[in-house]
Enzyme design. Sequence first.
Site, PDB file in Angstrom:
ATOM      1  CD  GLU A 167      -2.989  -1.135   2.247  1.00  0.00           C
ATOM      2  OE1 GLU A 167      -2.887  -0.293   3.144  1.00  0.00           O
ATOM      3  OE2 GLU A 167      -3.907  -1.968   2.218  1.00  0.00           O
ATOM      4  CD  GLU A 352      -3.973  -5.749   3.538  1.00  0.00           C
ATOM      5  OE1 GLU A 352      -4.775  -4.889   3.972  1.00  0.00           O
ATOM      6  OE2 GLU A 352      -2.743  -5.649   3.630  1.00  0.00           O
TER       7      GLU A 352
HETATM    8  O1  IFM Z   1      -4.598  -3.229   8.899  1.00  0.00           O
HETATM    9  C1  IFM Z   1      -4.469  -2.677   7.637  1.00  0.00           C
HETATM   10  C2  IFM Z   1      -3.281  -3.267   6.920  1.00  0.00           C
HETATM   11  O2  IFM Z   1      -2.097  -3.099   7.634  1.00  0.00           O
HETATM   12  C3  IFM Z   1      -3.105  -2.621   5.572  1.00  0.00           C
HETATM   13  N1  IFM Z   1      -4.330  -2.616   4.831  1.00  0.00           N
HETATM   14  C4  IFM Z   1      -5.532  -2.190   5.488  1.00  0.00           C
HETATM   15  C5  IFM Z   1      -5.701  -2.904   6.799  1.00  0.00           C
HETATM   16  C6  IFM Z   1      -6.999  -2.456   7.491  1.00  0.00           C
HETATM   17  O3  IFM Z   1      -6.968  -1.096   7.741  1.00  0.00           O
END
Ligand code: IFM
Length: 441
Positions: A167, A352
């Site tokens: 990210e 994710e």
């Molecule tokens: O917890 C985070 C993760 O570290 C990165 N992506 C989003 C998740 C939820 O906010």
Amino acid sequence: MDFKRSDFPEDFLFGAATAAYQIEGSAHGGAGPCHWDSFAQVPDNVIGAEDGSRACDHYLHWQSDLDLLRDAGMDAYRFSTSWARVLPEGRGKANPEGLDFYDRLVDGMLERGLKPFQTLYHWEMPSALADLGGWTNPDVHKWFADFVQVINRRIGDRVHATATINEPWCVAFLSHFLGHHAPGLRDIRATARAMHHVLKAHGAAMEVLRAEGQENCGIVLNFEATGPVDDAPENIAAATRQDAIFNRWFIEAITNGRYPDEAMEGFAPHMPPGWQDDMALIAQPIDWLGVNYYTRGLLRAAPDMAWPAMKPVEGPLPKTQMGWEIYPQGLRDTLVRLARDYVGDLPIYVTENGMAWDDHVENGAVHDPARISFVSDHVRAIGEATREGANMKGFFYWSLLDNYEWAFGYEKRFGMVHVDYVTMTRTPKASYREYARALRR
Ligand code: IFM
């Protein structure tokens, strides 16, 4: 959950994801300090001033945590390797305990039939390097590349897939412009530099990985389904600016070697000198793309504010514990757009996707029907995107465990497995059991 494994091709992987600082407990095993440790010590940065020093004590419980993945019938585990654990000073001498830990962890995955999906940077900038400006320092790509070589030489022979950065929008914009994450800056010049340096670090890491013969390397980007709050031209323009900064900046640089004009409107005067010369490094081929998707974003213009002169607007859809709207259609749209406009038939993993909820253990169980629907609906969206041309290869639920949710401390619970932070007891939630059931079918 209303899907089954057999709805997907044989090589489609199901798994769950975590990240080092959020679960391991950075106080264990000789890890060095990172910028989250000091960020958390400033009032109002993190709820309860909590940090990741203990987190889920995964450093101590990793074997039973890996058992949870295996017992649910998952194929793969997405984890990250902490820079500050491997190189406590960010550069120089490696921490043998840290390297041994990741060595055992990867072997533990293989023993349980889990494919290791490694992420090299999930936000632990070592404090010694943060002192030098972290992501704003023009040498950060060299420091990162050296770290990548050290960890890759130790475990690269056994990992199934490697992502350079998790990210980059959060690493750069959320942390240097909005100030919500470490290092907590609100400075456009620092942001422009971080936006570029994080991609340069990705490129430098890819070069190291290729030189070391590592296969199956990519990056994990986050996307939201961005749109205007209504059809007013100024709100459409605001959403276009947000889309350029959040959704297009990183993928366009990686796939086309350029930055979107609507983002350069604000960043151009602040870019590091000679940035154009780095675009070939940034745009080298990747083997797969990781997509993190949680929600949509509605925008309206804010003409009284400085660039990008926009504000997020609260939407009407049902929300998670984070206050994020639940919008599975946006995952389908994002994946189809990525395949159509950027990556063609490059393999894509949803690295994710998940939701936080105020979960409680009652009589030894956690009832989380909202999460069960959330996963069903998003996995269905992946199926739809596949039928519309995206080359989908996997789904990782965020997260295996409740964990340290950064500025929200331990309040938000994303896990399929509940963690009692006093006793460190793990309690699989109903969603974990349902996920396991879907994977058996
Ligand atoms: O917890 C985070 C993760 O570290 C990165 N992506 C989003 C998740 C939820 O906010």
